[in-house]
Design a protein around this motif. Structure first.
Motif, PDB file in Angstrom:
ATOM      1  N   HIS A  11       0.835  -1.215   0.000  1.00 31.71           N
ATOM      2  CA  HIS A  11       0.000   0.000   0.000  1.00 31.71           C
ATOM      3  C   HIS A  11       0.866   1.260   0.000  1.00 31.71           C
ATOM      4  CE1 HIS A  11      -3.426  -2.545   0.855  1.00 31.71           C
ATOM      5  NE2 HIS A  11      -2.786  -3.056   1.883  1.00 31.71           N
ATOM      6  N   TRP A  12       1.814   1.335  -0.891  1.00 33.78           N
ATOM      7  CA  TRP A  12       2.733   2.461  -0.889  1.00 33.78           C
ATOM      8  C   TRP A  12       2.061   3.763  -1.308  1.00 33.78           C
ATOM      9  CZ3 TRP A  12       3.751   5.266  -5.236  1.00 33.78           C
ATOM     10  CH2 TRP A  12       3.360   4.697  -6.452  1.00 33.78           C
ATOM     11  N   LEU A  13       1.113   3.732  -2.219  1.00 35.82           N
ATOM     12  CA  LEU A  13       0.484   4.965  -2.690  1.00 35.82           C
ATOM     13  C   LEU A  13      -0.360   5.625  -1.593  1.00 35.82           C
ATOM     14  CD1 LEU A  13       0.047   6.933  -4.992  1.00 35.82           C
ATOM     15  CD2 LEU A  13      -1.861   5.524  -5.751  1.00 35.82           C
ATOM     16  N   PRO A  14      -1.267   4.909  -0.903  1.00 33.39           N
ATOM     17  CA  PRO A  14      -2.004   5.573   0.183  1.00 33.39           C
ATOM     18  C   PRO A  14      -1.079   6.080   1.293  1.00 33.39           C
ATOM     19  CG  PRO A  14      -3.065   3.501  -0.379  1.00 33.39           C
ATOM     20  CD  PRO A  14      -1.779   3.565  -1.134  1.00 33.39           C
ATOM     21  N   CYS A  15      -0.020   5.331   1.601  1.00 30.75           N
ATOM     22  CA  CYS A  15       0.924   5.780   2.629  1.00 30.75           C
ATOM     23  C   CYS A  15       1.626   7.064   2.188  1.00 30.75           C
ATOM     24  CB  CYS A  15       1.945   4.695   2.931  1.00 30.75           C
ATOM     25  SG  CYS A  15       1.231   3.265   3.773  1.00 30.75           S
ATOM     26  N   ALA A  16       2.003   7.135   0.923  1.00 32.86           N
ATOM     27  CA  ALA A  16       2.656   8.346   0.413  1.00 32.86           C
ATOM     28  C   ALA A  16       1.692   9.532   0.446  1.00 32.86           C
ATOM     29  CB  ALA A  16       3.154   8.103  -1.007  1.00 32.86           C
ATOM     30  N   LEU A  17       0.418   9.316   0.107  1.00 31.60           N
ATOM     31  CA  LEU A  17      -0.568  10.400   0.149  1.00 31.60           C
ATOM     32  C   LEU A  17      -0.817  10.879   1.571  1.00 31.60           C
ATOM     33  CD1 LEU A  17      -3.150   9.183  -2.520  1.00 31.60           C
ATOM     34  CD2 LEU A  17      -1.463  11.012  -2.724  1.00 31.60           C
TER      35      LEU A  17
END
Length: 154
Positions: A11-17
């Motif tokens: 879940h790298w994208l939600p964590c980055a957001l």
């Protein structure tokens, strides 16, 4: 180096957001306040030339100023007739700068505003942290509310 956690790998994208949102909130809470001018404008508009301009929103009943950021009320008369603002009479095309040096609420008689009174609220400079973040969000909301409604070209 340690391998990345499986949740972060998946879940790298939600964590980055979420991380970017937290950084933006931190910046909004701690960054110093700057504006291009210490003036906040209050304009008596020119007479409407078309039916679309006649439906323009009325003058606001309240103006908020912040000491040290925007603490000067700039009154402009773009109309062809004089307007009254408290003890002042603004002639056509005239501008007047009204500085404020202390926090408080000030009521000025202004017959062109609904209710006949313009309330000028002057607040102190917000401290870094939640107060400054709340001030920035309120400034964003009032700026969005004050955007003019423009019809698409026909």
């Amino acid at each position: 180096m340690f391998p990345p956690h499986p949740v972060l790998r998946r879940h790298w994208l939600p964590c980055a957001l979420v991380g970017a949102l937290l950084l933006a909130l931190l910046y909004g809470a701690l960054a110093p306040l700057r504006t291009p001018s210490q003036e906040r404008g209050f304009t008596f508009p020119a007479p409407p030339a078309s039916m679309a301009e006649r439906r323009a929103p009325p003058l606001p009943r309240e103006v908020r100023l912040t000491l040290g950021v925007q603490d000067v009320l700039l009154l402009r008369n773009l109309d062809r007739k004089p307007h009254v603002f408290g003890p002042l009479q603004l002639l056509p095309g005239q501008e007047f700068r009204l500085p404020f040096e202390s926090a408080g609420s000030f009521a000025y008689a202004c017959p062109d505003v609904a209710g006949g009174t313009l309330l000028v609220r002057v607040v102190g400079l917000p401290d870094p942290g939640w107060d400054r973040l709340r001030w920035r969000l309120q400034a964003l909301a009032s700026g969005l509310r004050a955007l003019p409604l423009v019809a698409p070209p026909a």
